[in-house]
Motif scaffolding. Structure first.
Motif, PDB file in Angstrom:
ATOM      1  N   LYS A 198       1.055  -1.103   0.011  1.00  0.00           N
ATOM      2  CA  LYS A 198       0.021   0.081  -0.110  1.00  0.00           C
ATOM      3  C   LYS A 198       1.081   1.302   0.151  1.00  0.00           C
ATOM      4  O   LYS A 198       1.935   1.218   0.702  1.00  0.00           O
ATOM      5  CB  LYS A 198      -0.950   0.078   1.127  1.00  0.00           C
ATOM      6  N   THR A 199       0.485   2.220  -0.748  1.00  0.00           N
ATOM      7  CA  THR A 199       0.997   3.498  -0.814  1.00  0.00           C
ATOM      8  C   THR A 199       0.302   4.704   0.127  1.00  0.00           C
ATOM      9  O   THR A 199      -0.733   4.469   0.574  1.00  0.00           O
ATOM     10  CB  THR A 199       1.210   4.351  -2.006  1.00  0.00           C
ATOM     11  N   LYS A 200       1.235   5.388   0.717  1.00  0.00           N
ATOM     12  CA  LYS A 200       0.655   6.273   1.743  1.00  0.00           C
ATOM     13  C   LYS A 200       0.404   7.728   0.851  1.00  0.00           C
ATOM     14  O   LYS A 200       0.919   7.770  -0.220  1.00  0.00           O
ATOM     15  CB  LYS A 200       1.918   6.725   2.824  1.00  0.00           C
ATOM     16  N   GLU A 201      -0.522   8.408   1.350  1.00  0.00           N
ATOM     17  CA  GLU A 201      -0.848   9.582   0.801  1.00  0.00           C
ATOM     18  C   GLU A 201      -0.792  10.940   1.418  1.00  0.00           C
ATOM     19  O   GLU A 201      -1.089  10.640   2.706  1.00  0.00           O
ATOM     20  CB  GLU A 201      -2.293   9.602   0.220  1.00  0.00           C
ATOM     21  N   VAL A 202      -0.031  11.908   1.131  1.00  0.00           N
ATOM     22  CA  VAL A 202       0.135  13.086   1.953  1.00  0.00           C
ATOM     23  C   VAL A 202      -0.787  14.039   1.274  1.00  0.00           C
ATOM     24  O   VAL A 202      -0.897  14.298   0.185  1.00  0.00           O
ATOM     25  CB  VAL A 202       1.414  13.676   1.911  1.00  0.00           C
ATOM     26  N   TYR A 203      -1.602  14.771   2.257  1.00  0.00           N
ATOM     27  CA  TYR A 203      -2.518  15.827   1.940  1.00  0.00           C
ATOM     28  C   TYR A 203      -1.922  17.232   2.093  1.00  0.00           C
ATOM     29  O   TYR A 203      -1.776  17.490   3.511  1.00  0.00           O
ATOM     30  CB  TYR A 203      -4.022  15.719   2.608  1.00  0.00           C
ATOM     31  N   VAL A 204      -1.841  18.007   1.087  1.00  0.00           N
ATOM     32  CA  VAL A 204      -1.182  19.256   1.568  1.00  0.00           C
ATOM     33  C   VAL A 204      -2.546  20.328   1.488  1.00  0.00           C
ATOM     34  O   VAL A 204      -3.044  20.489   0.669  1.00  0.00           O
ATOM     35  CB  VAL A 204      -0.271  19.761   0.407  1.00  0.00           C
ATOM     36  N   ARG A 205      -2.505  21.015   2.642  1.00  0.00           N
ATOM     37  CA  ARG A 205      -3.633  21.832   2.794  1.00  0.00           C
ATOM     38  C   ARG A 205      -3.169  23.291   2.894  1.00  0.00           C
ATOM     39  O   ARG A 205      -1.979  23.610   3.379  1.00  0.00           O
ATOM     40  CB  ARG A 205      -4.257  21.335   4.226  1.00  0.00           C
ATOM     41  N   ASP A 206      -4.265  24.267   2.641  1.00  0.00           N
ATOM     42  CA  ASP A 206      -4.042  25.566   2.939  1.00  0.00           C
ATOM     43  C   ASP A 206      -4.189  26.101   4.095  1.00  0.00           C
ATOM     44  O   ASP A 206      -4.547  25.095   4.913  1.00  0.00           O
ATOM     45  CB  ASP A 206      -4.363  26.588   1.627  1.00  0.00           C
ATOM     46  N   ALA A 207      -4.142  27.341   4.505  1.00  0.00           N
ATOM     47  CA  ALA A 207      -4.671  27.907   5.810  1.00  0.00           C
ATOM     48  C   ALA A 207      -5.935  27.664   6.100  1.00  0.00           C
ATOM     49  O   ALA A 207      -6.345  27.572   7.462  1.00  0.00           O
ATOM     50  CB  ALA A 207      -4.267  29.331   5.698  1.00  0.00           C
ATOM     51  N   GLN A 208      -6.800  27.608   5.048  1.00  0.00           N
ATOM     52  CA  GLN A 208      -8.040  27.387   5.484  1.00  0.00           C
ATOM     53  C   GLN A 208      -8.622  25.848   5.732  1.00  0.00           C
ATOM     54  O   GLN A 208      -9.823  25.419   6.116  1.00  0.00           O
ATOM     55  CB  GLN A 208      -9.184  27.843   4.330  1.00  0.00           C
ATOM     56  N   GLY A 209      -7.749  25.045   5.289  1.00  0.00           N
ATOM     57  CA  GLY A 209      -7.805  23.550   5.473  1.00  0.00           C
ATOM     58  C   GLY A 209      -8.294  22.869   4.387  1.00  0.00           C
ATOM     59  O   GLY A 209      -8.469  21.615   4.166  1.00  0.00           O
ATOM     60  N   ASP A 258       3.673   8.369  -1.875  1.00  0.00           N
ATOM     61  CA  ASP A 258       5.092   8.206  -1.507  1.00  0.00           C
ATOM     62  C   ASP A 258       6.021   7.343  -2.454  1.00  0.00           C
ATOM     63  O   ASP A 258       6.912   7.009  -2.141  1.00  0.00           O
ATOM     64  CB  ASP A 258       5.063   7.354  -0.065  1.00  0.00           C
ATOM     65  N   LYS A 259       5.522   7.337  -3.718  1.00  0.00           N
ATOM     66  CA  LYS A 259       6.226   6.747  -4.928  1.00  0.00           C
ATOM     67  C   LYS A 259       7.175   7.410  -5.149  1.00  0.00           C
ATOM     68  O   LYS A 259       6.987   8.667  -5.368  1.00  0.00           O
ATOM     69  CB  LYS A 259       5.313   6.093  -5.866  1.00  0.00           C
ATOM     70  N   LYS A 260       8.429   7.000  -5.266  1.00  0.00           N
ATOM     71  CA  LYS A 260       9.511   7.819  -5.813  1.00  0.00           C
ATOM     72  C   LYS A 260       9.812   7.774  -7.209  1.00  0.00           C
ATOM     73  O   LYS A 260       9.930   6.676  -7.971  1.00  0.00           O
ATOM     74  CB  LYS A 260      10.888   7.156  -5.194  1.00  0.00           C
ATOM     75  N   THR A 261       9.887   8.957  -7.771  1.00  0.00           N
ATOM     76  CA  THR A 261      10.404   8.993  -9.166  1.00  0.00           C
ATOM     77  C   THR A 261      11.461   9.441  -9.526  1.00  0.00           C
ATOM     78  O   THR A 261      11.771  10.750  -9.068  1.00  0.00           O
ATOM     79  CB  THR A 261       9.111  10.123  -9.936  1.00  0.00           C
ATOM     80  N   PRO A 262      12.400   8.757  -9.963  1.00  0.00           N
ATOM     81  CA  PRO A 262      13.900   9.261  -9.874  1.00  0.00           C
ATOM     82  C   PRO A 262      14.136  10.290 -10.923  1.00  0.00           C
ATOM     83  O   PRO A 262      13.718  10.208 -12.038  1.00  0.00           O
ATOM     84  CB  PRO A 262      14.616   7.840 -10.307  1.00  0.00           C
ATOM     85  N   VAL A 263      15.054  11.315 -10.574  1.00  0.00           N
ATOM     86  CA  VAL A 263      15.676  12.383 -11.559  1.00  0.00           C
ATOM     87  C   VAL A 263      17.053  12.014 -11.888  1.00  0.00           C
ATOM     88  O   VAL A 263      17.846  11.929 -10.974  1.00  0.00           O
ATOM     89  CB  VAL A 263      15.306  13.700 -10.959  1.00  0.00           C
ATOM     90  N   ASN A 264      17.485  11.504 -13.193  1.00  0.00           N
ATOM     91  CA  ASN A 264      18.579  10.896 -13.536  1.00  0.00           C
ATOM     92  C   ASN A 264      19.235  11.836 -14.250  1.00  0.00           C
ATOM     93  O   ASN A 264      18.797  12.651 -15.001  1.00  0.00           O
ATOM     94  CB  ASN A 264      18.343   9.462 -14.230  1.00  0.00           C
ATOM     95  N   THR A 265      20.717  11.970 -14.035  1.00  0.00           N
ATOM     96  CA  THR A 265      21.566  12.634 -14.954  1.00  0.00           C
ATOM     97  C   THR A 265      22.583  11.781 -15.550  1.00  0.00           C
ATOM     98  O   THR A 265      23.480  11.064 -14.918  1.00  0.00           O
ATOM     99  CB  THR A 265      22.328  13.609 -14.132  1.00  0.00           C
TER     100      THR A 265
END
Length: 52
Positions: free
Chosen positions: A4-15, A23-30
């Protein structure tokens, strides 16, 4: 058993939820080197309480 993946909810000041990120990682490659990881948004609500 699937992981199972975790979910993070980003809220503003009013909720209000502005974005949901899992929480899935998407790699940035060089070249062949992974430099960092980028968050993966799963939902970006497009509704505002007091918009016209």
């Amino acid at each position: 058993m699937p992981q199972k993946t975790k979910e993070v909810y980003v809220r503003d000041a009013q909720g209000n939820v502005r974005v949901v990120i899992n929480d899935k990682k998407t790699p940035v490659n060089t070249g062949s080197v992974t430099v960092s990881y980028r968050p993966q948004p799963t939902s970006i609500p497009d509704c505002y309480s007091f918009s016209s």
